[in-house]
Design a protein around this motif. Structure first.
Motif, mmCIF file in Angstrom:
data_model
loop_
_atom_site.group_PDB
_atom_site.id
_atom_site.type_symbol
_atom_site.label_atom_id
_atom_site.label_comp_id
_atom_site.label_asym_id
_atom_site.label_seq_id
_atom_site.Cartn_x
_atom_site.Cartn_y
_atom_site.Cartn_z
ATOM 1 N N MET A 1 0.827 -1.184 0.000
ATOM 2 C CA MET A 1 0.000 0.000 0.000
ATOM 3 C C MET A 1 0.873 1.250 0.000
ATOM 4 O O MET A 1 0.535 2.223 -0.648
ATOM 5 C CB MET A 1 -0.909 -0.051 1.228
ATOM 6 C CG MET A 1 -1.948 0.989 1.243
ATOM 7 S SD MET A 1 -3.106 0.670 -0.081
ATOM 8 C CE MET A 1 -4.054 2.118 -0.028
ATOM 9 N N ARG A 2 1.950 1.193 0.756
ATOM 10 C CA ARG A 2 2.839 2.346 0.838
ATOM 11 C C ARG A 2 3.341 2.726 -0.549
ATOM 12 O O ARG A 2 3.402 3.901 -0.892
ATOM 13 C CB ARG A 2 3.999 2.021 1.790
ATOM 14 C CG ARG A 2 5.077 3.065 1.913
ATOM 15 C CD ARG A 2 4.672 4.361 2.522
ATOM 16 N NE ARG A 2 4.245 4.226 3.908
ATOM 17 C CZ ARG A 2 3.563 5.166 4.545
ATOM 18 N NH1 ARG A 2 3.258 6.288 3.954
ATOM 19 N NH2 ARG A 2 3.193 4.996 5.781
ATOM 20 N N GLU A 3 3.696 1.747 -1.368
ATOM 21 C CA GLU A 3 4.186 2.025 -2.722
ATOM 22 C C GLU A 3 3.110 2.664 -3.592
ATOM 23 O O GLU A 3 3.406 3.530 -4.416
ATOM 24 C CB GLU A 3 4.669 0.740 -3.384
ATOM 25 C CG GLU A 3 5.910 0.156 -2.750
ATOM 26 C CD GLU A 3 6.271 -1.193 -3.343
ATOM 27 O OE1 GLU A 3 5.767 -1.525 -4.435
ATOM 28 O OE2 GLU A 3 7.054 -1.913 -2.702
ATOM 29 N N ALA A 4 1.864 2.267 -3.401
ATOM 30 C CA ALA A 4 0.771 2.792 -4.217
ATOM 31 C C ALA A 4 0.494 4.267 -3.940
ATOM 32 O O ALA A 4 0.073 4.993 -4.841
ATOM 33 C CB ALA A 4 -0.494 1.966 -3.998
ATOM 34 N N VAL A 5 0.703 4.713 -2.722
ATOM 35 C CA VAL A 5 0.379 6.097 -2.385
ATOM 36 C C VAL A 5 1.584 7.032 -2.437
ATOM 37 O O VAL A 5 1.424 8.250 -2.367
ATOM 38 C CB VAL A 5 -0.288 6.192 -0.995
ATOM 39 C CG1 VAL A 5 -1.591 5.428 -0.969
ATOM 40 C CG2 VAL A 5 0.632 5.748 0.103
ATOM 41 N N THR A 6 2.777 6.484 -2.560
ATOM 42 C CA THR A 6 3.971 7.316 -2.613
ATOM 43 C C THR A 6 3.975 8.138 -3.901
ATOM 44 O O THR A 6 3.655 7.644 -4.960
ATOM 45 C CB THR A 6 5.237 6.433 -2.551
ATOM 46 O OG1 THR A 6 5.178 5.662 -1.361
ATOM 47 C CG2 THR A 6 6.498 7.267 -2.537
ATOM 48 N N ASN A 7 4.307 9.412 -3.770
ATOM 49 C CA ASN A 7 4.414 10.353 -4.901
ATOM 50 C C ASN A 7 3.082 10.573 -5.616
ATOM 51 O O ASN A 7 3.066 10.904 -6.796
ATOM 52 C CB ASN A 7 5.480 9.888 -5.903
ATOM 53 C CG ASN A 7 6.858 9.847 -5.272
ATOM 54 O OD1 ASN A 7 7.163 10.666 -4.412
ATOM 55 N ND2 ASN A 7 7.670 8.898 -5.688
ATOM 56 N N GLN A 8 1.977 10.396 -4.929
ATOM 57 C CA GLN A 8 0.655 10.675 -5.483
ATOM 58 C C GLN A 8 0.025 11.801 -4.653
ATOM 59 O O GLN A 8 -0.487 11.563 -3.568
ATOM 60 C CB GLN A 8 -0.242 9.429 -5.425
ATOM 61 C CG GLN A 8 0.262 8.248 -6.201
ATOM 62 C CD GLN A 8 0.171 8.482 -7.705
ATOM 63 O OE1 GLN A 8 -0.718 9.174 -8.187
ATOM 64 N NE2 GLN A 8 1.124 7.937 -8.438
ATOM 65 N N PRO A 9 0.064 13.030 -5.139
ATOM 66 C CA PRO A 9 -0.420 14.163 -4.343
ATOM 67 C C PRO A 9 -1.878 14.021 -3.891
ATOM 68 O O PRO A 9 -2.233 14.435 -2.793
ATOM 69 C CB PRO A 9 -0.273 15.362 -5.277
ATOM 70 C CG PRO A 9 0.693 14.942 -6.315
ATOM 71 C CD PRO A 9 0.601 13.457 -6.424
ATOM 72 N N LEU A 10 -2.725 13.415 -4.719
ATOM 73 C CA LEU A 10 -4.129 13.264 -4.338
ATOM 74 C C LEU A 10 -4.315 12.243 -3.211
ATOM 75 O O LEU A 10 -5.338 12.250 -2.534
ATOM 76 C CB LEU A 10 -4.972 12.847 -5.547
ATOM 77 C CG LEU A 10 -5.180 13.919 -6.611
ATOM 78 C CD1 LEU A 10 -5.939 13.364 -7.809
ATOM 79 C CD2 LEU A 10 -5.929 15.111 -6.029
ATOM 80 N N LEU A 11 -3.343 11.382 -3.022
ATOM 81 C CA LEU A 11 -3.451 10.345 -2.001
ATOM 82 C C LEU A 11 -2.682 10.691 -0.723
ATOM 83 O O LEU A 11 -2.472 9.825 0.126
ATOM 84 C CB LEU A 11 -2.968 9.005 -2.566
ATOM 85 C CG LEU A 11 -3.772 8.459 -3.739
ATOM 86 C CD1 LEU A 11 -3.171 7.160 -4.232
ATOM 87 C CD2 LEU A 11 -5.225 8.268 -3.360
ATOM 88 N N PRO A 13 -3.693 12.321 1.959
ATOM 89 C CA PRO A 13 -4.426 11.971 3.190
ATOM 90 C C PRO A 13 -4.392 10.467 3.488
ATOM 91 O O PRO A 13 -4.310 10.062 4.647
ATOM 92 C CB PRO A 13 -5.856 12.427 2.914
ATOM 93 C CG PRO A 13 -5.725 13.482 1.870
ATOM 94 C CD PRO A 13 -4.556 13.057 1.029
ATOM 95 N N ILE A 14 -4.406 9.646 2.441
ATOM 96 C CA ILE A 14 -4.325 8.200 2.633
ATOM 97 C C ILE A 14 -2.948 7.826 3.176
ATOM 98 O O ILE A 14 -2.829 6.984 4.065
ATOM 99 C CB ILE A 14 -4.603 7.446 1.310
ATOM 100 C CG1 ILE A 14 -5.999 7.781 0.782
ATOM 101 C CG2 ILE A 14 -4.428 5.955 1.488
ATOM 102 C CD1 ILE A 14 -7.130 7.359 1.667
ATOM 103 N N THR A 20 -0.213 6.742 10.343
ATOM 104 C CA THR A 20 -0.802 6.655 11.676
ATOM 105 C C THR A 20 -1.099 5.209 12.043
ATOM 106 O O THR A 20 -0.807 4.763 13.155
ATOM 107 C CB THR A 20 -2.095 7.488 11.744
ATOM 108 O OG1 THR A 20 -1.776 8.847 11.433
ATOM 109 C CG2 THR A 20 -2.725 7.421 13.125
ATOM 110 N N LEU A 21 -1.662 4.457 11.117
ATOM 111 C CA LEU A 21 -1.964 3.048 11.367
ATOM 112 C C LEU A 21 -0.694 2.244 11.633
ATOM 113 O O LEU A 21 -0.664 1.403 12.526
ATOM 114 C CB LEU A 21 -2.730 2.459 10.180
ATOM 115 C CG LEU A 21 -3.190 1.014 10.327
ATOM 116 C CD1 LEU A 21 -4.112 0.866 11.521
ATOM 117 C CD2 LEU A 21 -3.872 0.547 9.061
ATOM 118 N N GLU A 22 0.353 2.521 10.865
ATOM 119 C CA GLU A 22 1.623 1.817 11.088
ATOM 120 C C GLU A 22 2.197 2.136 12.469
ATOM 121 O O GLU A 22 2.704 1.260 13.158
ATOM 122 C CB GLU A 22 2.639 2.206 10.007
ATOM 123 C CG GLU A 22 2.329 1.622 8.648
ATOM 124 C CD GLU A 22 3.196 2.215 7.545
ATOM 125 O OE1 GLU A 22 3.784 3.306 7.749
ATOM 126 O OE2 GLU A 22 3.263 1.595 6.483
#
Length: 85
Positions: A1-11, A13-14, A20-22
């Motif tokens: 999941m971390r890879e999917a949201v890295t460098n994605q400005p719209l994500l 908040p995710i 926080t969950l980690e």
């Protein structure tokens, strides 16, 4: 999941939620395997607030803790019954 949201400005908040969950993963898992429900925890919190009200004026933390035990234990209910008779 971390890879999917890295460098994605719209994500962003995710990514923040994931961080926080980690950070709190151990507490989250502990909560899920616990027998305590939110209703029980809220009830205990109500007892703590009642203890704080009854212990008002005491400047000693030990008295506050003793009041919590008296309210939350069967001994506290016995004392309340004795006062009403």
């Amino acid at each position: 999941m971390r890879e999917a949201v890295t460098n994605q400005p719209l994500l962003t908040p995710i990514a923040k939620a994931l961080t926080t969950l980690e950070r709190h993963a151990e507490q989250v898992v502990r909560r899920w395997i616990s027998d305590l429900t939110n209703a029980r925890l809220e009830g205990m919190n109500g007892l703590f607030h009642a203890a704080r009200s009854r212990a008002r004026g005491y400047r000693n933390e030990a008295n506050f803790i003793a009041m919590i035990y008296l309210i939350g234990s069967p001994v506290g209910r016995l004392l309340d019954q004795a006062k009403s008779t």
